[in-house]
Design an enzyme around this catalytic site. Structure first.
Site, mmCIF file in Angstrom:
data_model
loop_
_atom_site.group_PDB
_atom_site.id
_atom_site.type_symbol
_atom_site.label_atom_id
_atom_site.label_comp_id
_atom_site.label_asym_id
_atom_site.label_seq_id
_atom_site.Cartn_x
_atom_site.Cartn_y
_atom_site.Cartn_z
ATOM 1 N N GLU A 84 0.826 -1.209 0.000
ATOM 2 C CA GLU A 84 0.000 0.000 0.000
ATOM 3 C C GLU A 84 0.861 1.259 0.000
ATOM 4 O O GLU A 84 2.013 1.250 0.446
ATOM 5 C CB GLU A 84 -0.888 0.008 1.245
ATOM 6 C CG GLU A 84 -1.708 -1.259 1.350
ATOM 7 C CD GLU A 84 -2.705 -1.271 2.497
ATOM 8 O OE1 GLU A 84 -3.454 -2.240 2.587
ATOM 9 O OE2 GLU A 84 -2.721 -0.313 3.291
ATOM 10 N N CYS A 115 -0.228 6.301 9.954
ATOM 11 C CA CYS A 115 0.891 5.460 10.409
ATOM 12 C C CYS A 115 0.399 4.224 11.145
ATOM 13 O O CYS A 115 -0.448 4.319 12.025
ATOM 14 C CB CYS A 115 1.784 6.225 11.386
ATOM 15 S SG CYS A 115 2.541 7.662 10.712
HETATM 16 N N1 SAH Z 1 9.736 -0.003 9.533
HETATM 17 C C1 SAH Z 1 10.122 1.391 9.377
HETATM 18 C C2 SAH Z 1 9.227 2.131 8.413
HETATM 19 C C3 SAH Z 1 7.798 2.290 8.851
HETATM 20 S S1 SAH Z 1 7.526 3.931 9.303
HETATM 21 C C4 SAH Z 1 10.161 2.057 10.733
HETATM 22 O O1 SAH Z 1 9.770 1.431 11.723
HETATM 23 O O2 SAH Z 1 10.630 3.181 10.837
HETATM 24 C C5 SAH Z 1 5.997 3.820 10.103
HETATM 25 C C6 SAH Z 1 5.956 4.645 11.359
HETATM 26 O O3 SAH Z 1 4.651 4.500 11.939
HETATM 27 C C7 SAH Z 1 6.955 4.193 12.397
HETATM 28 O O4 SAH Z 1 7.559 5.311 12.986
HETATM 29 C C8 SAH Z 1 6.084 3.495 13.429
HETATM 30 O O5 SAH Z 1 6.631 3.574 14.715
HETATM 31 C C9 SAH Z 1 4.779 4.232 13.308
HETATM 32 N N2 SAH Z 1 3.626 3.438 13.705
HETATM 33 C C10 SAH Z 1 3.466 2.113 13.564
HETATM 34 N N3 SAH Z 1 2.284 1.708 14.060
HETATM 35 C C11 SAH Z 1 1.666 2.822 14.510
HETATM 36 C C12 SAH Z 1 0.409 3.057 15.127
HETATM 37 N N4 SAH Z 1 -0.434 2.074 15.375
HETATM 38 N N5 SAH Z 1 0.087 4.318 15.449
HETATM 39 C C13 SAH Z 1 0.945 5.326 15.193
HETATM 40 N N6 SAH Z 1 2.157 5.168 14.612
HETATM 41 C C14 SAH Z 1 2.514 3.925 14.283
#
Ligand code: SAH
Length: 361
Positions: A99, A346
């Site tokens: 996505e 996110c």
């Molecule tokens: N795997 C990489 C790229 C993904 S970035 C990384 O971890 O950096 C996606 C971002 O969204 C990350 O900073 C993660 O911490 C955040 N994220 C993941 N799940 C989330 C949620 N349920 N609510 C808010 N932020 C979230």
């Protein structure tokens, strides 16, 4: 030969072998990466014999874009769009999805793209972790997310619109697919491609230390963001299993090295989960970390999912947290959760409502 993933130099070699003039190489690069053609029929400046060669040898495969949804109410995040792409490795294999999100704000048009189909990490707050991991995306699959979104926007939304930023913050861990991520970032940055400034391309990692080391050693010009999410080692391991492999202390050491060599801020993403990482002791430790790193800023992201009976912070809790960091002189930004209503914010990629069939861009 993957013509869509090749440098101009490599394309020269390709045309040489076909006994075609070398200027075709730049022409093809421009055709694919600047004019964003997605079918050989659009290669109008190429003679039929070259087009047929590409077609007959299946040198230019194109992804299916088969779903999109828009936040169309009048709100801060109106215009945010989520896209779902589908591909098959071979005719026999099952299709895989990933996505992408197009984010619209006053000044920016940001493409948030995936680097993998699913994710091999197991962050307890993230929806992408709950679906099966299907593997790395190729450079071309990474690029096409952007190219197809741009074409879609031009065709159906706004012919004048220009992309300003790219963030590798969709599905997957970009630093577990380092080569393809860096290669696609270079093509996006290329003066004969979309020519997006390196400072407008951000790669986010949960903390894959060997890849960060490599990124530093290679002096990659792109922005780096780290999903910090918790300031204490043991608790961080409980919500992000990658921390058991690459502990916080080592991660912060390499981040410090990055800021010293690059002389610019590192971005820490920090998810806000009440009772998990928003208390006084967390703020105190974050301040200590920030003072030690010195060149850093925080992007605060409210929890967008509700796994583990966690709840999202209230607006008041978010602002209080931000205020406390700012009172210590720390840069802390909060941009809300654009696209939450359409499962595009996110941590929500993989939550979806369905497919709407193939869309022609
Ligand atoms: N795997 C990489 C790229 C993904 S970035 C990384 O971890 O950096 C996606 C971002 O969204 C990350 O900073 C993660 O911490 C955040 N994220 C993941 N799940 C989330 C949620 N349920 N609510 C808010 N932020 C979230």
């Amino acid at each position: 030969m993957l013509i869509h993933e090749s440098t101009i130099e490599e394309l020269k070699e390709f045309f040489l072998q076909l006994n075609e003039p070398s200027y075709r190489a730049e022409q093809l690069f421009l055709r694919i990466h600047k004019h964003l053609s997605l079918s050989v029929e659009e290669f109008s400046e190429f003679p039929k014999r070259i087009r047929n060669y590409i077609l007959e040898n299946h040198l230019f495969p194109v992804l299916n874009l088969n779903y999109y949804e828009t936040v169309d109410e009048v709100s801060d995040d109106s215009g945010t769009q989520k896209f779902i792409f589908e591909y098959q490795d071979s005719k026999e294999s099952k299709s895989r999805i990933f996505e992408s999100v197009w984010l619209v704000s006053e000044k920016r048009r940001t493409a948030c793209i995936s680097s993998q189909s699913g994710c091999s990490l197991n962050c307890t707050f993230c929806a992408t972790a709950k679906i099966p991991f299907k593997g790395n995306l190729s450079t071309w699959q990474i690029l096409q997310q952007i190219y197809q979104m741009i074409r879609f926007r031009k065709k159906y939304v706004d012919p004048q619109e220009k992309i300003t930023n790219i963030v590798f913050m969709g599905m997957g861990e970009p630093f577990y697919n380092y080569d393809n991520v860096i290669k696609s970032a270079k093509i996006l940055n290329h003066s004969k491609g979309l020519n997006i400034g390196a400072r407008h391309i951000t790669i986010s990692t949960s903390g894959v230390i060997p890849s960060i080391e490599r990124f530093i050693a290679e002096k990659q010009p792109f922005n780096l963001a780290i999903s910090l999410n918790h300031p204490f080692n043991e608790e961080r391991s409980m919500i992000m299993d990658i921390n058991t492999k690459y502990p916080l202390k080592d991660l912060l050491n390499v981040v410090k090295k990055y800021t010293q060599i690059y002389k610019r801020n590192i971005t820490f993403e920090y998810i806000l989960i009440p009772d998990v990482n928003m208390n006084k002791e967390h703020i105190k430790e974050l301040v200590r970390i920030a003072k030690n790193i010195r060149f850093c800023k925080f992007n605060l992201i409210p929890l967008n999912t509700n796994f583990n009976h966690w709840r999202a912070p209230t607006q008041e809790e978010i602002l209080r947290f931000q205020e406390e960091l700012r009172n210590h002189g720390i840069l802390a930004f909060y941009r809300g959760s654009p696209g939450k209503k359409i499962h595009a914010a996110c941590g929500m990629l993989a939550l979806q409502k369905g497919f709407s069939g193939k869309i022609n861009v």
